[in-house]
Design a protein around this motif. Structure first.
Motif, PDB file in Angstrom:
ATOM      1  N   ALA A  53      20.686  -0.695 -16.708  1.00  0.00           N
ATOM      2  CA  ALA A  53      19.982   0.579 -16.627  1.00  0.00           C
ATOM      3  C   ALA A  53      19.602   0.918 -15.193  1.00  0.00           C
ATOM      4  O   ALA A  53      19.370   2.081 -14.871  1.00  0.00           O
ATOM      5  CB  ALA A  53      18.734   0.552 -17.503  1.00  0.00           C
ATOM      6  N   TRP A  54      19.569  -0.078 -14.303  1.00  0.00           N
ATOM      7  CA  TRP A  54      19.187   0.184 -12.911  1.00  0.00           C
ATOM      8  C   TRP A  54      20.246   0.957 -12.155  1.00  0.00           C
ATOM      9  O   TRP A  54      19.976   1.505 -11.096  1.00  0.00           O
ATOM     10  CB  TRP A  54      18.861  -1.120 -12.181  1.00  0.00           C
ATOM     11  N   LEU A  55      21.459   1.018 -12.700  1.00  0.00           N
ATOM     12  CA  LEU A  55      22.493   1.805 -12.045  1.00  0.00           C
ATOM     13  C   LEU A  55      22.159   3.291 -12.066  1.00  0.00           C
ATOM     14  O   LEU A  55      22.528   4.031 -11.166  1.00  0.00           O
ATOM     15  CB  LEU A  55      23.846   1.580 -12.724  1.00  0.00           C
ATOM     16  N   THR A  56      21.444   3.724 -13.095  1.00  0.00           N
ATOM     17  CA  THR A  56      21.119   5.147 -13.229  1.00  0.00           C
ATOM     18  C   THR A  56      19.641   5.432 -13.158  1.00  0.00           C
ATOM     19  O   THR A  56      19.239   6.579 -13.132  1.00  0.00           O
ATOM     20  CB  THR A  56      21.648   5.678 -14.569  1.00  0.00           C
ATOM     21  N   ARG A  57      18.806   4.423 -13.111  1.00  0.00           N
ATOM     22  CA  ARG A  57      17.360   4.614 -13.162  1.00  0.00           C
ATOM     23  C   ARG A  57      16.842   5.207 -11.863  1.00  0.00           C
ATOM     24  O   ARG A  57      17.228   4.804 -10.778  1.00  0.00           O
ATOM     25  CB  ARG A  57      16.669   3.279 -13.422  1.00  0.00           C
ATOM     26  N   GLY A  58      15.933   6.146 -11.976  1.00  0.00           N
ATOM     27  CA  GLY A  58      15.317   6.777 -10.814  1.00  0.00           C
ATOM     28  C   GLY A  58      13.860   6.395 -10.689  1.00  0.00           C
ATOM     29  O   GLY A  58      13.308   5.709 -11.538  1.00  0.00           O
ATOM     30  N   GLU A  59      13.218   6.859  -9.649  1.00  0.00           N
ATOM     31  CA  GLU A  59      11.823   6.495  -9.400  1.00  0.00           C
ATOM     32  C   GLU A  59      10.871   7.058 -10.439  1.00  0.00           C
ATOM     33  O   GLU A  59       9.800   6.531 -10.653  1.00  0.00           O
ATOM     34  CB  GLU A  59      11.386   6.980  -8.015  1.00  0.00           C
TER      35      GLU A  59
ATOM     36  N   ILE B 100      18.633  -4.426  -6.150  1.00  0.00           N
ATOM     37  CA  ILE B 100      17.735  -3.298  -5.919  1.00  0.00           C
ATOM     38  C   ILE B 100      17.488  -3.242  -4.415  1.00  0.00           C
ATOM     39  O   ILE B 100      17.095  -4.231  -3.802  1.00  0.00           O
ATOM     40  CB  ILE B 100      16.405  -3.458  -6.689  1.00  0.00           C
ATOM     41  N   GLU B 101      17.741  -2.108  -3.816  1.00  0.00           N
ATOM     42  CA  GLU B 101      17.744  -1.961  -2.365  1.00  0.00           C
ATOM     43  C   GLU B 101      16.383  -1.554  -1.804  1.00  0.00           C
ATOM     44  O   GLU B 101      15.446  -1.234  -2.537  1.00  0.00           O
ATOM     45  CB  GLU B 101      18.796  -0.930  -1.958  1.00  0.00           C
ATOM     46  N   ASP B 102      16.324  -1.534  -0.473  1.00  0.00           N
ATOM     47  CA  ASP B 102      15.123  -1.202   0.290  1.00  0.00           C
ATOM     48  C   ASP B 102      14.525   0.152  -0.073  1.00  0.00           C
ATOM     49  O   ASP B 102      13.309   0.294  -0.144  1.00  0.00           O
ATOM     50  CB  ASP B 102      15.451  -1.195   1.788  1.00  0.00           C
ATOM     51  N   ASP B 103      15.371   1.153  -0.292  1.00  0.00           N
ATOM     52  CA  ASP B 103      14.846   2.485  -0.565  1.00  0.00           C
ATOM     53  C   ASP B 103      14.023   2.514  -1.845  1.00  0.00           C
ATOM     54  O   ASP B 103      13.063   3.273  -1.949  1.00  0.00           O
ATOM     55  CB  ASP B 103      15.974   3.523  -0.631  1.00  0.00           C
ATOM     56  N   ARG B 104      14.336   1.661  -2.810  1.00  0.00           N
ATOM     57  CA  ARG B 104      13.578   1.597  -4.074  1.00  0.00           C
ATOM     58  C   ARG B 104      12.367   0.684  -3.954  1.00  0.00           C
ATOM     59  O   ARG B 104      11.427   0.796  -4.720  1.00  0.00           O
ATOM     60  CB  ARG B 104      14.527   1.096  -5.171  1.00  0.00           C
TER      61      ARG B 104
ATOM     62  N   LEU C 184      10.702  -3.547   1.405  1.00  0.00           N
ATOM     63  CA  LEU C 184      10.452  -4.970   1.173  1.00  0.00           C
ATOM     64  C   LEU C 184      11.642  -5.840   1.568  1.00  0.00           C
ATOM     65  O   LEU C 184      11.466  -6.961   2.035  1.00  0.00           O
ATOM     66  CB  LEU C 184      10.098  -5.217  -0.298  1.00  0.00           C
ATOM     67  N   CYS C 185      12.852  -5.316   1.434  1.00  0.00           N
ATOM     68  CA  CYS C 185      14.049  -6.108   1.762  1.00  0.00           C
ATOM     69  C   CYS C 185      14.080  -6.507   3.234  1.00  0.00           C
ATOM     70  O   CYS C 185      14.554  -7.580   3.581  1.00  0.00           O
ATOM     71  CB  CYS C 185      15.305  -5.348   1.370  1.00  0.00           C
ATOM     72  N   ALA C 186      13.558  -5.662   4.097  1.00  0.00           N
ATOM     73  CA  ALA C 186      13.487  -6.010   5.523  1.00  0.00           C
ATOM     74  C   ALA C 186      12.550  -7.204   5.731  1.00  0.00           C
ATOM     75  O   ALA C 186      12.839  -8.099   6.531  1.00  0.00           O
ATOM     76  CB  ALA C 186      13.019  -4.810   6.337  1.00  0.00           C
ATOM     77  N   ILE C 187      11.448  -7.236   5.003  1.00  0.00           N
ATOM     78  CA  ILE C 187      10.521  -8.372   5.088  1.00  0.00           C
ATOM     79  C   ILE C 187      11.192  -9.626   4.534  1.00  0.00           C
ATOM     80  O   ILE C 187      11.046 -10.717   5.099  1.00  0.00           O
ATOM     81  CB  ILE C 187       9.203  -8.064   4.349  1.00  0.00           C
TER      82      ILE C 187
ATOM     83  N   LEU D  45       0.820  -1.217   0.000  1.00  0.00           N
ATOM     84  CA  LEU D  45       0.000   0.000   0.000  1.00  0.00           C
ATOM     85  C   LEU D  45       0.854   1.267   0.000  1.00  0.00           C
ATOM     86  O   LEU D  45       0.417   2.314  -0.469  1.00  0.00           O
ATOM     87  CB  LEU D  45      -0.945   0.005   1.205  1.00  0.00           C
ATOM     88  N   ALA D  46       2.079   1.179   0.493  1.00  0.00           N
ATOM     89  CA  ALA D  46       2.963   2.343   0.544  1.00  0.00           C
ATOM     90  C   ALA D  46       3.777   2.526  -0.729  1.00  0.00           C
ATOM     91  O   ALA D  46       4.515   3.504  -0.843  1.00  0.00           O
ATOM     92  CB  ALA D  46       3.907   2.210   1.734  1.00  0.00           C
ATOM     93  N   CYS D  47       3.644   1.617  -1.674  1.00  0.00           N
ATOM     94  CA  CYS D  47       4.450   1.693  -2.894  1.00  0.00           C
ATOM     95  C   CYS D  47       4.053   2.899  -3.739  1.00  0.00           C
ATOM     96  O   CYS D  47       2.869   3.146  -3.963  1.00  0.00           O
ATOM     97  CB  CYS D  47       4.286   0.426  -3.723  1.00  0.00           C
ATOM     98  N   GLY D  48       5.063   3.582  -4.227  1.00  0.00           N
ATOM     99  CA  GLY D  48       4.815   4.776  -5.018  1.00  0.00           C
ATOM    100  C   GLY D  48       5.088   4.606  -6.500  1.00  0.00           C
ATOM    101  O   GLY D  48       4.939   5.547  -7.263  1.00  0.00           O
TER     102      GLY D  48
END
Length: 182
Positions: A161-167, A130-134, A138-141, A25-28
């Motif tokens: 492309a994930w090295l430079t990809r933003g939200e 892909i880390e928790d901030d992205r 979820l990584c904590a779960i 539900l918190a996913c943006g």
């Protein structure tokens, strides 16, 4: 994970499914939602597996002399091997598209894109985590699932492309990155 307590595993997988649904539900963005959905699908498969074993154990306990007793015992045995062999990958089960598979026993990695095996030679394989901030926590779960059940998942991808990809980047390409059934 040789001695399984299927009722306990069922309860844990069901509880983690609820946690992941609430966290979703918190996913943006679409990527984060899609990774959550992939994990929910995998937890659903684990829930179905453990429910089937619990039902088989119950039927076997109620009718140990049944003509189906051997089949039920074999189904329980096969479920244990499925948990160990199919879900017990040391590197974790992929939640994103990951074409690099590491064999830590031989210190090699396989690139499915080229079909070649390579030695690690002191370097990590070409994959991005892909880390928790992205992924909105979820990584904590995922770490909690590994600690409590022994089943691990990863968020590795092989898309550079994930090295430079933003939200705010293209969400349609995010959907293509998410795991496939296989």
């Amino acid at each position: 994970m040789s001695d399984f307590h299927y009722v306990e595993l069922y309860a844990k997988f069901a509880g983690f499914r609820i946690m992941v649904m609430a966290n979703r539900l918190a996913c943006g963005d679409d990527l984060s939602r899609a990774v959550h959905d992939t994990l929910i699908d995998k937890l659903d498969r684990l829930i179905a597996l453990t429910r089937g074993v619990v039902a088989a154990e119950r039927e076997l306990a109620l009718n140990p002399e049944s003509p189906k007793a051997d089949d039920l015992g074999e189904a329980i045995w096969a479920a244990g091997h499925e948990l160990t062999d199919n879900w017990g990958d040391a590197d974790g089960n992929d939640l994103l598209r990951n074409d690099v598979y590491v064999d830590w026993a031989t210190k090699e990695w396989y690139d499915a894109r080229t079909g070649q095996w390579r030695f690690l030679d002191g370097y990590l394989p070409p994959r991005i985590e892909i880390e928790d901030d992205r992924l909105n926590g979820l990584c904590a779960i995922l770490r909690q699932i590994r600690l409590e059940t022994g089943i691990s998942f990863n968020t590795y991808t092989t898309d550079p492309a994930w090295l430079t990809r933003g939200e705010d980047d293209d969400p349609e390409s995010d959907e293509a990155m998410c795991a496939w059934e296989g």
